[in-house]
Write a protein that holds these residues in place. Sequence first.
Motif, PDB file in Angstrom:
ATOM      1  N   VAL A 160       0.444  -0.817  -0.196  1.00  0.00           N
ATOM      2  CA  VAL A 160       0.312   0.405   0.216  1.00  0.00           C
ATOM      3  C   VAL A 160       1.089   1.064  -0.047  1.00  0.00           C
ATOM      4  O   VAL A 160       0.994   1.943  -0.607  1.00  0.00           O
ATOM      5  CB  VAL A 160      -0.700   0.249   1.347  1.00  0.00           C
ATOM      6  CG1 VAL A 160      -1.463   0.941   0.777  1.00  0.00           C
ATOM      7  CG2 VAL A 160      -1.634  -0.942   1.119  1.00  0.00           C
ATOM      8  N   ARG A 161       1.791   0.887   0.789  1.00  0.00           N
ATOM      9  CA  ARG A 161       2.958   2.053   1.229  1.00  0.00           C
ATOM     10  C   ARG A 161       4.349   2.593  -0.260  1.00  0.00           C
ATOM     11  O   ARG A 161       4.092   3.979  -0.911  1.00  0.00           O
ATOM     12  CB  ARG A 161       3.873   2.623   2.211  1.00  0.00           C
ATOM     13  CG  ARG A 161       2.798   2.539   3.410  1.00  0.00           C
ATOM     14  CD  ARG A 161       2.160   4.044   3.325  1.00  0.00           C
ATOM     15  NE  ARG A 161       2.495   4.899   4.045  1.00  0.00           N
ATOM     16  CZ  ARG A 161       2.148   6.344   3.562  1.00  0.00           C
ATOM     17  NH1 ARG A 161       1.349   6.664   3.321  1.00  0.00           N
ATOM     18  NH2 ARG A 161       3.328   7.020   3.796  1.00  0.00           N
ATOM     19  N   VAL A 162       3.915   1.314  -0.904  1.00  0.00           N
ATOM     20  CA  VAL A 162       4.951   1.133  -1.877  1.00  0.00           C
ATOM     21  C   VAL A 162       4.039   2.128  -3.464  1.00  0.00           C
ATOM     22  O   VAL A 162       4.729   2.708  -3.646  1.00  0.00           O
ATOM     23  CB  VAL A 162       5.574   0.077  -2.497  1.00  0.00           C
ATOM     24  CG1 VAL A 162       5.400   0.225  -4.023  1.00  0.00           C
ATOM     25  CG2 VAL A 162       6.165  -0.819  -1.149  1.00  0.00           C
ATOM     26  N   TYR A 163       2.752   2.057  -3.432  1.00  0.00           N
ATOM     27  CA  TYR A 163       2.189   1.581  -4.206  1.00  0.00           C
ATOM     28  C   TYR A 163       1.911   3.566  -4.341  1.00  0.00           C
ATOM     29  O   TYR A 163       1.668   4.641  -5.458  1.00  0.00           O
ATOM     30  CB  TYR A 163       0.604   1.372  -4.308  1.00  0.00           C
ATOM     31  CG  TYR A 163      -0.270   2.562  -5.225  1.00  0.00           C
ATOM     32  CD1 TYR A 163       0.049   1.903  -6.642  1.00  0.00           C
ATOM     33  CD2 TYR A 163      -0.982   3.637  -5.243  1.00  0.00           C
ATOM     34  CE1 TYR A 163      -1.144   2.420  -7.775  1.00  0.00           C
ATOM     35  CE2 TYR A 163      -1.963   3.906  -6.321  1.00  0.00           C
ATOM     36  CZ  TYR A 163      -1.706   3.375  -7.832  1.00  0.00           C
ATOM     37  OH  TYR A 163      -2.486   4.277  -8.193  1.00  0.00           O
ATOM     38  N   ARG A 205      -2.891  -1.298  -7.776  1.00  0.00           N
ATOM     39  CA  ARG A 205      -3.004  -0.789  -9.011  1.00  0.00           C
ATOM     40  C   ARG A 205      -3.944  -1.512 -10.602  1.00  0.00           C
ATOM     41  O   ARG A 205      -4.144   0.356 -11.155  1.00  0.00           O
ATOM     42  CB  ARG A 205      -1.247  -1.028  -9.996  1.00  0.00           C
ATOM     43  CG  ARG A 205      -1.139  -2.171 -10.700  1.00  0.00           C
ATOM     44  CD  ARG A 205      -0.300  -1.840 -11.503  1.00  0.00           C
ATOM     45  NE  ARG A 205      -0.210  -3.339 -12.584  1.00  0.00           N
ATOM     46  CZ  ARG A 205       0.510  -3.642 -13.739  1.00  0.00           C
ATOM     47  NH1 ARG A 205       1.430  -2.338 -13.821  1.00  0.00           N
ATOM     48  NH2 ARG A 205       0.303  -5.001 -14.757  1.00  0.00           N
ATOM     49  N   GLU A 206      -4.232  -2.111  -9.848  1.00  0.00           N
ATOM     50  CA  GLU A 206      -5.537  -2.830 -10.645  1.00  0.00           C
ATOM     51  C   GLU A 206      -6.442  -1.951 -10.386  1.00  0.00           C
ATOM     52  O   GLU A 206      -7.972  -1.291 -11.505  1.00  0.00           O
ATOM     53  CB  GLU A 206      -6.094  -3.908 -11.249  1.00  0.00           C
ATOM     54  CG  GLU A 206      -6.519  -4.486 -11.793  1.00  0.00           C
ATOM     55  CD  GLU A 206      -6.524  -4.424 -12.928  1.00  0.00           C
ATOM     56  OE1 GLU A 206      -7.122  -4.023 -13.949  1.00  0.00           O
ATOM     57  OE2 GLU A 206      -5.429  -4.461 -13.588  1.00  0.00           O
ATOM     58  N   SER A 207      -7.345  -1.249  -9.271  1.00  0.00           N
ATOM     59  CA  SER A 207      -8.331  -1.345  -9.437  1.00  0.00           C
ATOM     60  C   SER A 207      -8.206  -0.160  -7.984  1.00  0.00           C
ATOM     61  O   SER A 207      -7.540  -0.321  -6.551  1.00  0.00           O
ATOM     62  CB  SER A 207      -9.236  -2.544  -8.661  1.00  0.00           C
ATOM     63  OG  SER A 207     -10.477  -1.877  -8.059  1.00  0.00           O
ATOM     64  N   GLU A 208      -9.155   0.970  -7.876  1.00  0.00           N
ATOM     65  CA  GLU A 208      -9.378   1.403  -6.925  1.00  0.00           C
ATOM     66  C   GLU A 208      -9.764   1.229  -5.620  1.00  0.00           C
ATOM     67  O   GLU A 208      -9.299   1.631  -3.714  1.00  0.00           O
ATOM     68  CB  GLU A 208     -10.022   3.204  -7.145  1.00  0.00           C
ATOM     69  CG  GLU A 208     -10.411   4.198  -6.147  1.00  0.00           C
ATOM     70  CD  GLU A 208     -10.996   5.405  -6.440  1.00  0.00           C
ATOM     71  OE1 GLU A 208     -11.917   5.747  -5.922  1.00  0.00           O
ATOM     72  OE2 GLU A 208     -11.545   4.958  -8.250  1.00  0.00           O
ATOM     73  N   LYS A 209     -10.281   0.639  -4.993  1.00  0.00           N
ATOM     74  CA  LYS A 209     -11.026   0.426  -3.733  1.00  0.00           C
ATOM     75  C   LYS A 209     -10.311  -1.458  -4.209  1.00  0.00           C
ATOM     76  O   LYS A 209     -10.553  -2.641  -5.125  1.00  0.00           O
ATOM     77  CB  LYS A 209     -12.456   0.081  -4.084  1.00  0.00           C
ATOM     78  CG  LYS A 209     -13.094   0.597  -3.782  1.00  0.00           C
ATOM     79  CD  LYS A 209     -12.637   2.167  -2.271  1.00  0.00           C
ATOM     80  CE  LYS A 209     -13.314   3.170  -2.385  1.00  0.00           C
ATOM     81  NZ  LYS A 209     -15.117   2.685  -1.886  1.00  0.00           N
ATOM     82  N   GLY A 233     -10.310   2.448  -0.553  1.00  0.00           N
ATOM     83  CA  GLY A 233      -9.582   2.801  -1.139  1.00  0.00           C
ATOM     84  C   GLY A 233      -8.062   3.071  -0.461  1.00  0.00           C
ATOM     85  O   GLY A 233      -7.487   3.085  -0.086  1.00  0.00           O
ATOM     86  N   VAL A 234      -7.327   3.547  -2.010  1.00  0.00           N
ATOM     87  CA  VAL A 234      -6.050   3.304  -2.074  1.00  0.00           C
ATOM     88  C   VAL A 234      -5.690   4.965  -3.492  1.00  0.00           C
ATOM     89  O   VAL A 234      -6.098   5.015  -4.202  1.00  0.00           O
ATOM     90  CB  VAL A 234      -4.836   2.409  -2.381  1.00  0.00           C
ATOM     91  CG1 VAL A 234      -3.104   2.660  -2.060  1.00  0.00           C
ATOM     92  CG2 VAL A 234      -4.987   0.979  -2.295  1.00  0.00           C
ATOM     93  N   TYR A 235      -5.182   5.651  -2.159  1.00  0.00           N
ATOM     94  CA  TYR A 235      -4.245   7.114  -2.527  1.00  0.00           C
ATOM     95  C   TYR A 235      -3.601   7.733  -2.425  1.00  0.00           C
ATOM     96  O   TYR A 235      -3.182   6.935  -1.272  1.00  0.00           O
ATOM     97  CB  TYR A 235      -5.991   7.494  -2.426  1.00  0.00           C
ATOM     98  CG  TYR A 235      -7.350   7.765  -2.419  1.00  0.00           C
ATOM     99  CD1 TYR A 235      -7.352   7.291  -4.068  1.00  0.00           C
ATOM    100  CD2 TYR A 235      -8.021   6.702  -2.021  1.00  0.00           C
ATOM    101  CE1 TYR A 235      -9.314   6.730  -4.130  1.00  0.00           C
ATOM    102  CE2 TYR A 235      -8.925   6.345  -1.423  1.00  0.00           C
ATOM    103  CZ  TYR A 235      -9.837   6.443  -3.400  1.00  0.00           C
ATOM    104  OH  TYR A 235     -10.955   6.081  -3.218  1.00  0.00           O
ATOM    105  N   PRO A 236      -2.623   8.138  -3.977  1.00  0.00           N
ATOM    106  CA  PRO A 236      -3.701   9.098  -4.512  1.00  0.00           C
ATOM    107  C   PRO A 236      -3.149   8.333  -6.118  1.00  0.00           C
ATOM    108  O   PRO A 236      -2.434   7.537  -6.108  1.00  0.00           O
ATOM    109  CB  PRO A 236      -3.249  10.188  -5.134  1.00  0.00           C
ATOM    110  CG  PRO A 236      -1.239   9.959  -4.685  1.00  0.00           C
ATOM    111  CD  PRO A 236      -1.543   9.585  -2.794  1.00  0.00           C
ATOM    112  N   ARG A 237      -4.273   8.194  -6.914  1.00  0.00           N
ATOM    113  CA  ARG A 237      -3.869   6.842  -7.846  1.00  0.00           C
ATOM    114  C   ARG A 237      -3.219   7.920  -8.497  1.00  0.00           C
ATOM    115  O   ARG A 237      -2.715   8.387  -9.365  1.00  0.00           O
ATOM    116  CB  ARG A 237      -5.594   6.988  -8.350  1.00  0.00           C
ATOM    117  CG  ARG A 237      -6.495   6.525  -7.672  1.00  0.00           C
ATOM    118  CD  ARG A 237      -6.377   5.426  -6.101  1.00  0.00           C
ATOM    119  NE  ARG A 237      -6.164   3.889  -8.114  1.00  0.00           N
ATOM    120  CZ  ARG A 237      -5.816   2.718  -7.736  1.00  0.00           C
ATOM    121  NH1 ARG A 237      -5.334   2.616  -6.181  1.00  0.00           N
ATOM    122  NH2 ARG A 237      -5.554   1.909  -8.527  1.00  0.00           N
ATOM    123  N   SER A 238      -2.574   7.185  -9.567  1.00  0.00           N
ATOM    124  CA  SER A 238      -1.112   7.218 -10.906  1.00  0.00           C
ATOM    125  C   SER A 238      -2.087   7.707 -11.434  1.00  0.00           C
ATOM    126  O   SER A 238      -3.240   6.884 -12.796  1.00  0.00           O
ATOM    127  CB  SER A 238      -0.594   5.859 -10.609  1.00  0.00           C
ATOM    128  OG  SER A 238      -1.385   5.208 -11.266  1.00  0.00           O
TER     129      SER A 238
END
Length: 357
Positions: A96-99, A151-155, A170-175
């Motif tokens: 999560v933190r890497v993304y 990376r495939e899905s916001e949620k 959700g994982v943010y910010p999105r790339s």
Amino acid sequence: MSDQANFMEIGISTFLEATPDPVTGKTISHAERLRNAVEEIVLADQVGLDVYGVGEHHRADYAASSPAVVLAAAAAMTKRIRLTSAVTVLSSDDPVRVYQAFSTLDGISNGRAEIMAGRGSFIESFPLFGYSLDDYNELFEEKLELLLAIRESEKVTWRGGHRPAIRDLGVYPRSVQNPLPVWIATGGSPESAVRAGMLGLPVAFAIIGGMPESFAPLVELYKKAAVQAGHDPAKLQIATHSHGFVGETTEQAADLFFAPTQAQMNVIGRERGWGQNYSRATFDAARSLRGALYVGDPEYVAEKILLLRKNLGVTRFFLHVNVGTMPHREVLRAIELLGTKVAPIVRKELARIESEK
């Protein structure tokens, strides 16, 4: 990426060495080495190089425990160059933190960030973050799965054995890039080559010894696994990472690069049981045309890169410029020569070869 038939990315990789200078005995501070790195990235962008990679390490002789932060410092001062880890030790990090770190970098750079994920040949991060080396392979497989899901899905909904589960969060910010590029990096493991192929991910081979041509079977394993998994072979990307240095003359390059390389290789040799006998003869043999060291004048380094392209079909080449501490001005000059002399020779020759088909 442009048409792979006549295009090849050329760039720099570094671990931000902060070792004692073999000539003066002085050890550069981590702070100075980090500032030097930003200057190197800006220059690499200015001279037309395609990519700059920073490797993650957690030990006193390297300054880059947080590649995304270093790359972000240069992102706002560069315009075109791609910015990647080389590598992110995914096994001991939180996906999560890497993304989040690299999607943040992607936003700052407006779509130039990449992640190069590896298991790590240095193991200091495992005890530092509370992981057992007994889980070395399982950690990487599980965390790669989660990173790709993010990376495939916001949620994301996910469960594994080494990290708390995630349920529709959700994982943010999105790339900016969709998807954020993720490469698999390997030192030569057949299993890693097959994994990258099955997932359809680009692969990077670290070739720091022997003959680069010996990696051809691994490239074939990668391609075969990709095709069997239904991926388009024309879209596969293959990178290599090798030590080297570009000088005004081959003799100058070899003389400048040998002492710091010898010092650092002997340190690593002592740690890993190889011994401390890295000699000038070993060094000179490795910088021969079929060897793994890319050390010489621009024409010679370009010749070796073109041979690598012929033997392995690589689409990206990383030159790891300083294995041990070198004067900053010499590193900057090597980067300048790689961008203004070596890369144009390689690109011109690839275009010529393509035009004759």
